[in-house]
Design an enzyme around this catalytic site. Sequence first.
Site, PDB file in Angstrom:
ATOM      1  NE  ARG A 120      -4.157  -1.896   1.954  1.00 25.67           N
ATOM      2  CZ  ARG A 120      -4.245  -2.974   2.731  1.00 25.67           C
ATOM      3  NH1 ARG A 120      -3.341  -3.157   3.694  1.00 25.67           N
ATOM      4  NH2 ARG A 120      -5.191  -3.854   2.558  1.00 25.67           N
ATOM      5  CE  LYS A 142      -0.149  13.255 -15.548  1.00 30.57           C
ATOM      6  NZ  LYS A 142      -0.444  13.669 -16.928  1.00 30.57           N
ATOM      7  CD  GLU A 184       7.952  15.300 -22.988  1.00 30.62           C
ATOM      8  OE1 GLU A 184       7.397  16.358 -22.624  1.00 30.62           O
ATOM      9  OE2 GLU A 184       7.331  14.250 -23.212  1.00 30.62           O
ATOM     10  CE  LYS A 226       5.844  16.640 -15.030  1.00 26.29           C
ATOM     11  NZ  LYS A 226       6.109  15.386 -15.756  1.00 26.29           N
ATOM     12  CD  GLU A 236      -3.432  15.610 -16.311  1.00 21.25           C
ATOM     13  OE1 GLU A 236      -4.474  15.154 -16.805  1.00 21.25           O
ATOM     14  OE2 GLU A 236      -2.312  15.370 -16.760  1.00 21.25           O
ATOM     15  NE  ARG A 241       0.958  16.439 -13.665  1.00 18.83           N
ATOM     16  CZ  ARG A 241       1.547  15.640 -12.788  1.00 18.83           C
ATOM     17  NH1 ARG A 241       1.179  15.664 -11.509  1.00 18.83           N
ATOM     18  NH2 ARG A 241       2.512  14.818 -13.141  1.00 18.83           N
ATOM     19  CG  HIS A 248       2.060  14.062 -24.231  1.00 21.42           C
ATOM     20  ND1 HIS A 248       2.745  15.252 -24.359  1.00 21.42           N
ATOM     21  CD2 HIS A 248       2.861  13.251 -23.491  1.00 21.42           C
ATOM     22  CE1 HIS A 248       3.910  15.160 -23.728  1.00 21.42           C
ATOM     23  NE2 HIS A 248       3.999  13.960 -23.196  1.00 21.42           N
ATOM     24  CG  HIS A 266       6.991   9.328 -24.962  1.00 16.68           C
ATOM     25  ND1 HIS A 266       5.620   9.305 -25.142  1.00 16.68           N
ATOM     26  CD2 HIS A 266       7.240  10.341 -24.083  1.00 16.68           C
ATOM     27  CE1 HIS A 266       5.064  10.255 -24.408  1.00 16.68           C
ATOM     28  NE2 HIS A 266       6.018  10.899 -23.759  1.00 16.68           N
TER      29      HIS A 266
END
Length: 366
Positions: A120, A142, A184, A226, A236, A241, A248, A266
């Site tokens: 957890r 994220k 990025e 960021k 978000e 955000r 993307h 990516h």
Amino acid sequence: MSVRVSLGDRSYDIHIENGALDRAGELLAPYAARGRFIVVTDRNIVPNQLYRLETSLTTAGIASAVEVLPPGEATKSWKMLEKLTDALLNYGVERNDTIVALGGGVIGDLVGFAASILKRGCRFVQVPTTLLSQVDSSVGGKTAINSKAGKNLIGAFYQPSHVLIDPTTLDSLPPREVRAGYAEVIKYGLIDDAPFFQWCEANGGKLLAGDPDARTHAITASVAAKARIVGEDERETSGRRALLNLGHTFGHALEAETGFSDRLLHGEAVAAGMALAFRFSTAQGLCTAEEAARVTAHIAAAGLPATLHAAGIDASGAKLVSHMLHDKKMEGGRLPFLLARGIGQTFLEKNVDLSAVAAFLDSDRG
């Protein structure tokens, strides 16, 4: 130097320093519960960076166990998540132990998600070794794995305890990987910082050529941007955000079309996606053609794909839009898009007609 991510009792620092990996034992010692770390990395990182980290930890009297995973996007999977969590449990991980994610965005995303669900919630530290992970994915919490339906659809918001960035790790990267990460960097200028985009136009070539000052400046400016946005909108919920997703929505569709493979990295997909977002904004009467052309030109000058053709995409607009329907940002059957009124003037638009997107992609491809 250090940048703070301000999130109340979950705040943490991003330490940026050339040679920091060789001082990791000293810098990360406060997180070494029971005097040890469990390091997770991939095979590509082992020859150049793992030895530096292990040597530093040993010098500081910190023991470490190491789990090595295969490289590549395919590692962000249920199968590898199960393998990693089983391995961590076999190491006897406890909630106050620290799991160290040493590698690029794939390792950071997978390790962060594993840490979020193991017992957890276990502590983890990000030590990103690619430009893309240093300026973007290691910061903000994220974490995710991919599924058959799409990219990053299974995950959690789970913040690291610390981020340690050593720009010298970029010296061992293939040029293609550095270029992919640079996409990025460009993004932060396009979102809301036109002067930083101008800096990129003037100094991007130096960064890509390995200039240490240019790299450090770009990384610091990017993570500061960021950190500020994440501090304002961690999950978000306000839409702030969401600006970080520029390029993307288009980019993930391109990745899906290429099977999330090395055919299109990516960062390369995001680069093409940002150019598409600006040209689509022009088609919608939002952004001047000159601004969109400037974005396209800089992306192409950096050796990144700025068109569908350059990205190796020959699919119809309808097929690319079909990939977008699996996007995790879908709300009530509508897909928000990041569009722009100009460089540094990105905004979230929730009422985009997907048929118009498909028609634009067909036109842009042709």
